[in-house]
Design a protein around this motif. Structure first.
Motif, PDB file in Angstrom:
ATOM      1  N   LEU A  98     -11.701   1.618  -6.445  1.00 26.04           N
ATOM      2  CA  LEU A  98     -11.863   2.502  -5.871  1.00 26.04           C
ATOM      3  C   LEU A  98     -10.363   3.529  -4.857  1.00 26.04           C
ATOM      4  CD1 LEU A  98     -15.153   2.713  -4.321  1.00 26.04           C
ATOM      5  CD2 LEU A  98     -14.206   3.745  -5.693  1.00 26.04           C
ATOM      6  N   ASP A  99      -9.199   2.397  -4.517  1.00 27.99           N
ATOM      7  CA  ASP A  99      -8.720   2.592  -4.357  1.00 27.99           C
ATOM      8  C   ASP A  99      -7.145   1.359  -4.819  1.00 27.99           C
ATOM      9  OD1 ASP A  99      -9.335   0.247  -3.013  1.00 27.99           O
ATOM     10  OD2 ASP A  99      -8.565   1.264  -1.204  1.00 27.99           O
ATOM     11  N   ARG A 100      -7.560   0.470  -5.771  1.00 30.98           N
ATOM     12  CA  ARG A 100      -6.198   0.331  -6.648  1.00 30.98           C
ATOM     13  C   ARG A 100      -5.527   0.380  -7.267  1.00 30.98           C
ATOM     14  NH1 ARG A 100      -5.581  -5.604  -5.096  1.00 30.98           N
ATOM     15  NH2 ARG A 100      -7.265  -5.497  -4.205  1.00 30.98           N
ATOM     16  N   VAL A 146       0.664  -1.338  -0.430  1.00 32.44           N
ATOM     17  CA  VAL A 146       0.141   0.382  -0.365  1.00 32.44           C
ATOM     18  C   VAL A 146       1.143   1.163   0.095  1.00 32.44           C
ATOM     19  CG1 VAL A 146      -1.533   1.397   1.249  1.00 32.44           C
ATOM     20  CG2 VAL A 146      -1.655  -0.816   1.522  1.00 32.44           C
ATOM     21  N   ASP A 195      -3.982   9.551   1.869  1.00 29.44           N
ATOM     22  CA  ASP A 195      -4.606   8.620   1.094  1.00 29.44           C
ATOM     23  C   ASP A 195      -3.697   7.302   0.731  1.00 29.44           C
ATOM     24  OD1 ASP A 195      -7.181  10.665  -0.083  1.00 29.44           O
ATOM     25  OD2 ASP A 195      -5.853  11.140  -1.300  1.00 29.44           O
ATOM     26  N   ARG A 196      -4.233   5.520   0.449  1.00 26.21           N
ATOM     27  CA  ARG A 196      -4.157   5.298   0.748  1.00 26.21           C
ATOM     28  C   ARG A 196      -4.179   3.771  -1.128  1.00 26.21           C
ATOM     29  NH1 ARG A 196      -2.790   3.108   6.038  1.00 26.21           N
ATOM     30  NH2 ARG A 196      -2.901   0.810   4.747  1.00 26.21           N
ATOM     31  N   TRP A 197      -3.700   3.570  -0.811  1.00 24.69           N
ATOM     32  CA  TRP A 197      -3.751   2.592  -2.527  1.00 24.69           C
ATOM     33  C   TRP A 197      -2.474   1.751  -2.908  1.00 24.69           C
ATOM     34  CZ3 TRP A 197      -5.939   4.907  -7.111  1.00 24.69           C
ATOM     35  CH2 TRP A 197      -6.418   6.308  -7.132  1.00 24.69           C
TER      36      TRP A 197
END
Length: 69
Positions: free
Chosen positions: A54-56, A20, A27-29
């Motif tokens: 959304l977050d990948r 991550v 923000d976390r990806w």
């Protein structure tokens, strides 16, 4: 359908769903790539790839950020 591409900078951490990147803004990806070098965990990195949720982020590359100062 056009893929949205993004470049993110942040701290690379090992999360429950894999690597991550946590940005300065919080923000976390979640990184969707199995070829992340383990020595990058805990370091400031830059990654670029296609957003696939959304977050990948399906990254093309991840590298250590080098401060220009």
């Amino acid at each position: 359908m056009k893929k949205v591409r993004r470049r993110v900078t942040g701290q690379l951490e090992q999360g429950p769903r894999g690597p991550v990147i946590v940005t300065e803004a919080g923000d976390r990806w979640v990184i969707d790539n199995e070829d992340i070098e383990p020595e990058l965990i805990g370091r400031l990195v830059v990654a670029e790839g296609a957003v696939i949720g959304l977050d990948r982020l399906n990254v093309d590359w991840v590298g250590e950020e080098h401060d220009e100062a």
